[in-house]
Design a protein around this motif. Sequence first.
Motif, PDB file in Angstrom:
ATOM      1  N   ASP A  20       0.806  -1.221   0.000  1.00 49.43           N
ATOM      2  CA  ASP A  20       0.000   0.000   0.000  1.00 49.43           C
ATOM      3  C   ASP A  20       0.841   1.274   0.000  1.00 49.43           C
ATOM      4  O   ASP A  20       0.415   2.302  -0.491  1.00 49.43           O
ATOM      5  CB  ASP A  20      -0.953   0.023   1.197  1.00 49.43           C
ATOM      6  N   GLU A  21       2.037   1.200   0.581  1.00 49.49           N
ATOM      7  CA  GLU A  21       2.895   2.385   0.676  1.00 49.49           C
ATOM      8  C   GLU A  21       3.752   2.539  -0.562  1.00 49.49           C
ATOM      9  O   GLU A  21       4.153   1.573  -1.183  1.00 49.49           O
ATOM     10  CB  GLU A  21       3.848   2.257   1.882  1.00 49.49           C
ATOM     11  N   LYS A  22       4.038   3.770  -0.906  1.00 48.84           N
ATOM     12  CA  LYS A  22       5.000   4.034  -1.971  1.00 48.84           C
ATOM     13  C   LYS A  22       6.387   3.958  -1.348  1.00 48.84           C
ATOM     14  O   LYS A  22       6.619   4.441  -0.243  1.00 48.84           O
ATOM     15  CB  LYS A  22       4.767   5.415  -2.568  1.00 48.84           C
ATOM     16  N   LYS A  23       7.309   3.349  -2.063  1.00 47.99           N
ATOM     17  CA  LYS A  23       8.682   3.229  -1.573  1.00 47.99           C
ATOM     18  C   LYS A  23       9.400   4.576  -1.696  1.00 47.99           C
ATOM     19  O   LYS A  23       9.368   5.207  -2.746  1.00 47.99           O
ATOM     20  CB  LYS A  23       9.460   2.183  -2.372  1.00 47.99           C
ATOM     21  N   GLU A  24      10.030   4.998  -0.613  1.00 45.13           N
ATOM     22  CA  GLU A  24      10.846   6.202  -0.611  1.00 45.13           C
ATOM     23  C   GLU A  24      12.272   5.779  -0.310  1.00 45.13           C
ATOM     24  O   GLU A  24      12.545   5.202   0.732  1.00 45.13           O
ATOM     25  CB  GLU A  24      10.366   7.189   0.454  1.00 45.13           C
ATOM     26  N   GLU A  25      13.182   6.089  -1.227  1.00 53.21           N
ATOM     27  CA  GLU A  25      14.563   5.625  -1.079  1.00 53.21           C
ATOM     28  C   GLU A  25      15.268   6.244   0.110  1.00 53.21           C
ATOM     29  O   GLU A  25      15.999   5.573   0.815  1.00 53.21           O
ATOM     30  CB  GLU A  25      15.350   5.887  -2.358  1.00 53.21           C
ATOM     31  N   ASP A  26      15.096   7.546   0.331  1.00 50.07           N
ATOM     32  CA  ASP A  26      15.790   8.171   1.452  1.00 50.07           C
ATOM     33  C   ASP A  26      14.847   8.496   2.605  1.00 50.07           C
ATOM     34  O   ASP A  26      14.957   9.512   3.252  1.00 50.07           O
ATOM     35  CB  ASP A  26      16.565   9.427   1.024  1.00 50.07           C
ATOM     36  N   LYS A  27      13.951   7.567   2.865  1.00 51.79           N
ATOM     37  CA  LYS A  27      13.036   7.727   3.999  1.00 51.79           C
ATOM     38  C   LYS A  27      13.829   7.529   5.295  1.00 51.79           C
ATOM     39  O   LYS A  27      14.481   6.519   5.478  1.00 51.79           O
ATOM     40  CB  LYS A  27      11.922   6.683   3.887  1.00 51.79           C
ATOM     41  N   LYS A  28      13.787   8.516   6.166  1.00 54.39           N
ATOM     42  CA  LYS A  28      14.533   8.434   7.415  1.00 54.39           C
ATOM     43  C   LYS A  28      13.645   7.850   8.506  1.00 54.39           C
ATOM     44  O   LYS A  28      12.473   8.181   8.604  1.00 54.39           O
ATOM     45  CB  LYS A  28      15.031   9.816   7.836  1.00 54.39           C
ATOM     46  N   GLU A  29      14.269   6.997   9.301  1.00 51.24           N
ATOM     47  CA  GLU A  29      13.545   6.422  10.431  1.00 51.24           C
ATOM     48  C   GLU A  29      13.563   7.426  11.571  1.00 51.24           C
ATOM     49  O   GLU A  29      14.625   7.887  11.981  1.00 51.24           O
ATOM     50  CB  GLU A  29      14.231   5.120  10.881  1.00 51.24           C
ATOM     51  N   GLU A  30      12.399   7.772  12.059  1.00 50.75           N
ATOM     52  CA  GLU A  30      12.352   8.721  13.161  1.00 50.75           C
ATOM     53  C   GLU A  30      12.513   7.992  14.489  1.00 50.75           C
ATOM     54  O   GLU A  30      12.105   6.847  14.642  1.00 50.75           O
ATOM     55  CB  GLU A  30      11.045   9.510  13.142  1.00 50.75           C
ATOM     56  N   VAL A  31      13.167   8.666  15.424  1.00 50.11           N
ATOM     57  CA  VAL A  31      13.372   8.096  16.745  1.00 50.11           C
ATOM     58  C   VAL A  31      12.093   8.301  17.540  1.00 50.11           C
ATOM     59  O   VAL A  31      11.630   9.429  17.712  1.00 50.11           O
ATOM     60  CB  VAL A  31      14.570   8.754  17.450  1.00 50.11           C
ATOM     61  N   LYS A  32      11.528   7.204  18.016  1.00 52.93           N
ATOM     62  CA  LYS A  32      10.287   7.294  18.778  1.00 52.93           C
ATOM     63  C   LYS A  32      10.622   7.454  20.257  1.00 52.93           C
ATOM     64  O   LYS A  32      11.538   6.805  20.759  1.00 52.93           O
ATOM     65  CB  LYS A  32       9.449   6.031  18.579  1.00 52.93           C
ATOM     66  N   PRO A  33       9.893   8.296  20.955  1.00 56.16           N
ATOM     67  CA  PRO A  33      10.156   8.438  22.390  1.00 56.16           C
ATOM     68  C   PRO A  33       9.745   7.175  23.153  1.00 56.16           C
ATOM     69  O   PRO A  33       8.868   6.433  22.711  1.00 56.16           O
ATOM     70  CB  PRO A  33       9.280   9.631  22.797  1.00 56.16           C
ATOM     71  N   VAL A  34      10.414   6.939  24.261  1.00 57.34           N
ATOM     72  CA  VAL A  34      10.067   5.802  25.110  1.00 57.34           C
ATOM     73  C   VAL A  34       8.742   6.110  25.792  1.00 57.34           C
ATOM     74  O   VAL A  34       8.581   7.161  26.412  1.00 57.34           O
ATOM     75  CB  VAL A  34      11.167   5.549  26.169  1.00 57.34           C
ATOM     76  N   GLU A  35       7.774   5.216  25.635  1.00 58.57           N
ATOM     77  CA  GLU A  35       6.475   5.394  26.278  1.00 58.57           C
ATOM     78  C   GLU A  35       6.373   4.436  27.454  1.00 58.57           C
ATOM     79  O   GLU A  35       6.677   3.255  27.324  1.00 58.57           O
ATOM     80  CB  GLU A  35       5.350   5.112  25.279  1.00 58.57           C
ATOM     81  N   ILE A  36       5.954   4.966  28.590  1.00 58.06           N
ATOM     82  CA  ILE A  36       5.838   4.143  29.794  1.00 58.06           C
ATOM     83  C   ILE A  36       4.408   4.203  30.302  1.00 58.06           C
ATOM     84  O   ILE A  36       3.866   5.277  30.539  1.00 58.06           O
ATOM     85  CB  ILE A  36       6.818   4.619  30.896  1.00 58.06           C
ATOM     86  N   ASP A  37       3.828   3.034  30.467  1.00 62.24           N
ATOM     87  CA  ASP A  37       2.503   2.916  31.066  1.00 62.24           C
ATOM     88  C   ASP A  37       2.733   2.685  32.558  1.00 62.24           C
ATOM     89  O   ASP A  37       3.125   1.602  32.972  1.00 62.24           O
ATOM     90  CB  ASP A  37       1.758   1.732  30.431  1.00 62.24           C
TER      91      ASP A  37
END
Length: 195
Positions: free
Chosen positions: A95-112
């Motif tokens: 379903d997604e279009k491929k992006e060659e230079d797609k950067k992975e974003e750093v996700k914040p640590v979530e604490i329940d």
Amino acid sequence: TEIGLIKADVSGEVRNMTDSGFGDYQPKWMMGGKMMLWFSSRDGKQDLASTGSREADAYGLFLTQEAWQRFNLSKEEAALLAEAEKEAKKKEEKDEKKEEDKKEEVKPVEIDWNRIEDRKARLTIHSSSLSDAVVTPDGETLLYLSRFEKGFDLWKTNLRTKETAILAKMGGSGGSLTLDAEGKNVYVLAGGKMS
């Protein structure tokens, strides 16, 4: 000793993450911030007046209810979930279009924080003299350096089945472990050399 957590900007109060009344030390983030791994002398041989030898175990604190539930799945349930996630990922990639230079974003640590004290588990099956430990990103395997007889050895435990075996006889002093980004290779730094 206990393990405390405070925001990086030093706002708020220090939260006691282990709260065990025993020696808790060497914490590290695992599973992309979904788990905290640490060592504790809670179930091992205790030293008296901080002299003599002591034994410890590796423990995990699961920071979300989802991570805790996944950890507690049976082998069969985990296999079904993995297959379903694999199929969902294939569909998502189509379903997604491929992006060659797609950067992975750093996700914040979530604490329940709701009932976090109930989401702790002993990961090792035997107390021992521990040097270091890591959990693979999928939360399936614990790798650790432990000494029972002569020198430290590299051990592996399947966290779902509790099957435990020696991966490599190191025979030397303790060291440290690091996983590669995919969690497929473990690097051991011990005795002045890397394996």
